[in-house]
Design an enzyme around this catalytic site. Structure first.
Site, short mmCIF file in Angstrom:
data_model
loop_
_atom_site.label_atom_id
_atom_site.label_comp_id
_atom_site.label_asym_id
_atom_site.label_seq_id
_atom_site.Cartn_x
_atom_site.Cartn_y
_atom_site.Cartn_z
N HIS A 85 0.91 -1.27 0.14
CA HIS A 85 0.02 -0.19 0.00
C HIS A 85 0.86 1.20 -0.04
O HIS A 85 1.94 1.38 0.60
CB HIS A 85 -0.92 0.03 1.24
N ALA B 96 13.88 -17.78 10.94
CA ALA B 96 12.48 -17.76 11.38
C ALA B 96 11.95 -16.36 11.60
O ALA B 96 12.56 -15.66 12.39
CB ALA B 96 12.12 -18.75 12.21
N THR C 293 13.32 -7.33 3.40
CA THR C 293 13.10 -5.92 2.47
C THR C 293 14.08 -5.76 1.45
O THR C 293 13.81 -4.91 0.56
CB THR C 293 13.10 -4.85 3.46
N LYS C 294 15.33 -6.43 1.43
CA LYS C 294 15.97 -6.31 0.40
C LYS C 294 16.30 -7.66 0.08
O LYS C 294 16.59 -8.56 0.82
CB LYS C 294 17.32 -5.36 0.92
#
Length: 179
Positions: A106, A154, A159-160
């Site tokens: 979003h 875990a 994010t990259k």
């Protein structure tokens, strides 16, 4: 009316580009190996030999999801592809239960518009390379590539992109060592 509603739901479950517990008239097929294979081969872009998609897992926009050989998609896993981006899982990838894959997110750039009305950032495909291991409840975000034989701890939020033969853990995940 009830019979007509049931018929519509059965038709939707069998033709929608998704698999999951919210699709009861097709989801039961995941409990039986032969019907699971038939369902997955008909829904996914690619479904490799000895792959397994377990009951309790979700896949949205299956036609843009490829699952390689010897991959087991465990219960509570959520795979969210869309019409603009794909999820590629190569051969021999291991993953724990509850792993989430998201190809979009979003928008949240503006203060003058409610978040729900801001739309989405452009979708980006996800690639999980051969032999990677993704720990239970990890989250893989848009545009991420997880390298060959890389390990994601875990509960990590990736994010990259993560290079081959690395171990990445945490929120956001960071490389802690190389194999």
């Amino acid at each position: 009316m009830l019979i007509k509603d049931i018929y519509k739901k059965v038709l939707f479950c069998n033709t929608a580009d998704r698999i999951g517990p919210d699709m009861p008239f097709s989801h039961w097929k995941l409990h039986f190996k032969s019907s699971m294979i038939k369902l997955c081969k008909s829904k996914f872009k690619y479904f490799g030999e000895n792959a397994d998609f377990r009951a309790g897992a979700y896949a949205v926009h299956c036609s843009n999801i490829s699952i390689g050989k010897n991959v087991v998609v465990r219960p509570s896993t959520m795979m969210f592809a869309d019409e603009f981006a794909q999820i590629f899982i190569e051969d021999n990838v291991m993953m724990g239960a509850g792993v989430h894959f998201y190809v979009n997110n979003h928008k949240f750039d503006r203060r003058d518009i409610p978040l729900i009305e801001q739309g989405y950032y452009p979708s980006k495909s996800i690639l999980i390379k051969e032999g990677a291991w993704i720990g239970a409840n990890a989250i893989i975000l848009p545009g991420v590539a997880v390298g060959k034989n890389a390990v994601i701890g875990a509960g990590s939020i990736v994010t990259k992109s993560v290079p081959d033969y690395s171990v990445s853990v945490g929120i956001p995940s960071k490389i802690i060592k190389y194999i």
